[in-house]
Design an enzyme around this catalytic site. Sequence first.
Site, PDB file in Angstrom:
ATOM      1  CG  ASN A 248      -1.040   0.337   1.702  1.00 22.82           C
ATOM      2  OD1 ASN A 248      -0.467   0.497   2.779  1.00 22.82           O
ATOM      3  ND2 ASN A 248      -0.719   1.024   0.625  1.00 22.82           N
TER       4      ASN A 248
ATOM      5  NE  ARG B  32       3.314   0.287   1.429  1.00 22.51           N
ATOM      6  CZ  ARG B  32       3.307   1.543   1.840  1.00 22.51           C
ATOM      7  NH1 ARG B  32       2.255   2.032   2.451  1.00 22.51           N
ATOM      8  NH2 ARG B  32       4.361   2.306   1.676  1.00 22.51           N
TER       9      ARG B  32
ATOM     10  CG  HIS C   3       8.478   4.585  -2.628  1.00 25.27           C
ATOM     11  ND1 HIS C   3       9.091   5.821  -2.598  1.00 25.27           N
ATOM     12  CD2 HIS C   3       7.260   4.757  -2.081  1.00 25.27           C
ATOM     13  CE1 HIS C   3       8.278   6.710  -2.061  1.00 25.27           C
ATOM     14  NE2 HIS C   3       7.150   6.090  -1.731  1.00 25.27           N
TER      15      HIS C   3
ATOM     16  NE  ARG D 287       7.580  11.133   4.898  1.00 21.80           N
ATOM     17  CZ  ARG D 287       7.036  10.161   4.158  1.00 21.80           C
ATOM     18  NH1 ARG D 287       7.359  10.050   2.874  1.00 21.80           N
ATOM     19  NH2 ARG D 287       6.188   9.313   4.695  1.00 21.80           N
TER      20      ARG D 287
ATOM     21  CD  GLU E 110       3.389   1.191  -4.356  1.00 23.71           C
ATOM     22  OE1 GLU E 110       4.231   1.131  -3.448  1.00 23.71           O
ATOM     23  OE2 GLU E 110       2.600   2.140  -4.502  1.00 23.71           O
TER      24      GLU E 110
END
Length: 397
Positions: A9, A88, A177, A237, A382
């Site tokens: 990832n 990923r 996601h 964010r 994940e």
Amino acid sequence: MKDSILVINCGSSSLKFAILANAGQDTLMEGIADQLGSDTSTITFKYQGEKHQKPLAVGNHEYAVKEIKAWLDLHPEINDSLVGIGHRIVHGGETFNQSVLINQEVINGIQECASLAPLHSPAHLKGIDVSLALFPGVPQAAVFDTSFHQSLSKEQFLYPIPMDLYREHHFRKYGFHGTSYRYINQQLDKLAPGSDQQGVLVAHLGNGASTCAINKGKSSDTSMGITPLEGLMMGTRSGSLDPSLLTFIMKAKHLSAEEALDVLNKKSGLLGVSELSNDCRTLEDAMISGDERAKLALDMFAVRTAKYLVSTATTLESIDHLVFTGGIGENSVYLRNAICQQLRAFNIKLDDSLNNHAPRGEVSNISAEDSHTQVWIIPTNEELMIAMDTISLIQGL
């Protein structure tokens, strides 16, 4: 058994990795290369319960993958069991609606989507390029964060902007996601058989946070957009706000558009409001100690999460399940309660005792007896999804 999968990832300044075996059920080794692009970059391996950290001679993604290969060379029993590598990939644009084995056509497709994820795509491509060179002959797969949301209708994914911007530049909502949401969808159906024919809301809450409505097993709406900046307030964010605020910030602070976006991406959210931290645990400790800005940041996070859960729920026929996942969703008693308090008009209720005493890292049903919606904590995985996709694609060869 020869069925180990290396999961890679690549982030913009980090590279997480893990080696999974036994159909993805066992983690043999995991780690992270951190602070890539700096002189203080390190790589950490966790193996057999012990952590080993070392500085990276060159702080980039290429050398991080080379260190993983060097570690495998020192552990031939694991190296010899490796059958595939799963990557990923953040953005697959409209090109990829499912995971695929990597070939030159796939690489070209990822490159074509690179402008939609300028921070992540170069790192993904470098990770793939180096892995193909270091592991010749080992099948490699790309698993896209955006692919689960390709089931959104045009009414949901289009922006109300001139249509030529969509036709010529593919500006639209993509959502992220997706690998996590797909995992949660599968796990929930095991826990509550028939949920794949019901309405499900999922709150994936971490430093990056989003919501997703899953209608009869498919994503019907999600909070993130063309980038992960849209939607919920997050760790650093801002989430969605009046677009004109960007120009106000530029003028007030004498910043370029890129610098103003940097404020919204890296200096806002929990960090910006609290002026303390983007870490929920730090903020909850500060709140308990009486820090009002920390409490304000957490409560703003809860309010905005609830609003987007309700917004995405308009694509469902019923709200049968609400799932909390991600580092915050799985572990923050306070925020789960605060979010559900905002949803009381929909008769979504927690059992305070079950919420307060939910065991960490485990599946829990924390619904009140009179709740119209089953409320769950389901830890996401994940890496397992990436490994399973990779195994499935290899078996299809």
